[in-house]
Every structure is written in C-alpha cells, then in structure tokens.
Write an enzyme that holds these catalytic residues in place. Structure first.
Site: not given
Length: 347
Positions: A87, A330, A332-334
C-alpha cells in the site's frame, strides 16, 4: 486539477498487488506466523480476483511452492524489495477521462526514515510501471516529488480524499510544504476537489505516524467507517471524538454530510512493551468480498456483523491478522488494487 479520477476501492479490480514479507527483523521471531497470515490474505483475494505477488528473487521458490495450488489466479513479479507494505510503496492507479489506466508514483522515505535500507522500495513503483507500460496495460504515468504513502490517504471515488494531519503534516515527511501546499498537490495529482483532514491516527501507530487507513475509511460515497470505545481513559477515546467532530462538521466533494458508522475497537494488546494499533478499519475490498482483520477478540463478531450490514452484496471473510499488525501494518497495508477500466466515466 488533474484530468483523472481516483476510483474507490469498492469499484471493480483487474488485480491486487501484494509484496511477500522479506524484512526479517520487523517480525521479531514471528516471521513464519506473518507469512501464514499473508498467505491467508492472498488465498482469500484469489477466490475473487487475480493476485500478483511481488517477491524477492531468493524467496521466489518458497512462495511459489506455498501457493502452488492457486497458480491459476496468482502470478509473480520477481524483483528486489526491502519490505512488504504494498500500500505504501506501489503507485496508485487512476482512470483518465478517456477511460485509460494512469499510474501515479510518489517519493518514499520509509515513513520518515524509520527503516533502512529502503532504496529498493523507492524503486519498485518504477519497475512496476515499466512492466505495465511494456504490457500495454498502462496508458500514462507521472511521479510526485512529495513524500507520501498509500495508507496515508483514502478516496471515495467521487472527488473526496480522507487523511490525517498527524501523518501528512509531520515534519519527517515534507517539512518545506505547508498544509495548503500539500492539499493543492493532492488535488492536482489525484483529481480530487475536497480533502478531509482528520486530526490523528490510532494510538500506537508510531511506525506510520497515524495513517488514515487504520482509523477511518470510506465504505461508500458519503459514508465513513471508524472505531469507538466507551473507555474514557483510553488514549483512543479523545482521538475518536476529535475525528468524529471533524467528520460531523464536514461535507464531501458532492456536498453530502457524512454518515458515520462506528465499530467497537478490539481490546488493547502489547507487543515488545509497545501498544499495538489493532484496527478493524484496516480491511480490504475485492470483487465480491471484504477481507476483515480479526484478533480473537470479543468484538470480532460485532465487527464482522457490521461489515455484513455495510456490504450486503459482498462476502465478509475474516482473517486472523495479529501477526501482520505485530510487524506494523494490517490487511489493507499489504495490498494495492489495480482498478478495472469501465465505460462512460463520470465527468
């Protein structure tokens, strides 16, 4: 304003990009558990859309074997990277007025020089853009000199951007730019007309200095989902109240007041004597499903029920994400979505 539109994450995707974990030290001996959670996310996404996994050359054989049974929906982009937060280091994809894919790359400094090295992460966006340009998937691209991370901004698909002052105005990002200058850059490059500045991110989010995608997100135009707590002594209580006040006093690019949906936050947990910024808001939407982080917490079921109400036409898929959060991010971050093109783009 740039002649592009930033699609909302709930719009159809061509694929999702993920970077396989490679910075061993951030997992503090929990790297295998983190890889298991990454794999669960990849497998969940692959049920609904294509996934391209960016992987360091020395890790390719391992990852290929782990995902051997889903190679029909998973492809690999073998290139050196320093870390595993897609992200924040991959380009955003916008759509031009004539329905072409446009990539927007930005400058990256490892969340204010917190981790080193990060040269490969600085370069991965350019490698991806060149590959998509060579395959003729990409019509155009541009680079922003401003320091940015994808988790620091969130879009509603209709001209509104959500962010936090704690992150974008942090002196470790763009000390020479004022709030007004940063806002003008965001409007220009991303084709938006309204920026909503929340005050802070979630307590404990020290690695990213308060990324918005851990504390608030659009789930449809005019609707923002966030968290709440009844514990007035918890540091997040005042943060949630301040951010809620901003949302209540704001309107989006279309002039709508915000419908605010709140989820009770998970119970506090510590890791290496530091509070973990656990959040149900760091979810990811794919074609037909929503992948939601859970933590073996009493509020997991409440969170999942709320997501089922918010996304009645999507399957809600829980993934135990505590190992990922221990590394600083989290679900969304990956991930990073690549939007599908559609006809009759709105003017």
């Amino acid at each position: 304003m740039n002649a592009v539109r930033m699609p909302a994450e709930w719009e159809k995707h061509t694929r999702t990009w993920v970077i396989w974990p490679c910075r061993t030290e951030i997992w503090e001996g929990q790297e295998e558990l983190a890889k298991q959670s990454y794999e669960k996310v990849i497998r969940a996404i692959a049920q609904y859309e294509s996934v391209t996994v960016i992987v360091n050359p020395e890790l390719f054989e391992e990852v290929s074997q782990r995902l051997a049974d889903i190679h029909s929906t998973v492809t690999f982009f073998i290139k050196g990277v320093d870390d595993s937060w897609a992200r924040d280091v991959l380009p955003f994809f916008a759509v031009t007025k004539d329905n072409k894919l446009h990539a927007i790359n930005w400058a990256f400094n490892a969340w204010g020089e917190k981790f080193s090295p990060y040269t490969k992460d600085q370069e991965i966006g350019d490698h991806l853009i060149r590959a998509l340009d060579d395959s003729e998937e990409l019509a155009s691209f541009e680079s922003i000199s401003m320091i940015l991370e994808g988790g620091s901004v969130h879009f509603d698909g209709e001209g509104t951007l959500l962010t936090t002052k704690q992150c974008l105005l942090n002196a470790n990002r763009n000390p020479d730019l004022s709030q007004n200058e940063i806002e003008n850059n965001l409007k220009h490059y991303f084709g938006i007309s309204k920026v909503i500045w929340l005050e802070e991110g979630i307590f404990g989010d020290v690695d990213t200095d308060g990324h918005v995608d851990v504390i608030a997100a659009f789930v449809k135009p005019g609707t923002v989902i966030t968290m709440s707590t009844e514990d007035t002594e918890h540091p997040n209580y005042s943060i949630y109240m301040k951010n809620k006040a901003v949302l209540e006093q704001s309107v989006d690019a279309k002039g709508r007041s915000f419908n605010i949906i709140e989820i009770p936050q998970p119970a506090p947990q510590m890791w290496n004597e530091q509070p973990l910024p656990l959040s149900y808001i760091n979810f990811y939407i794919v074609n037909g499903a929503v992948i939601v982080p859970i933590f073996n917490d009493p509020n997991d079921d409440i969170a999942l029920a709320i997501f089922e109400q918010v996304f009645p036409e999507h399957n809600v898929i829980p993934v135990f994400a505590l190992p990922i959060f221990r590394g600083g991010g989290g679900i969304h971050c990956i991930t990073m979505q690549q939007p599908a093109l559609r006809e009759n783009l709105e003017e």
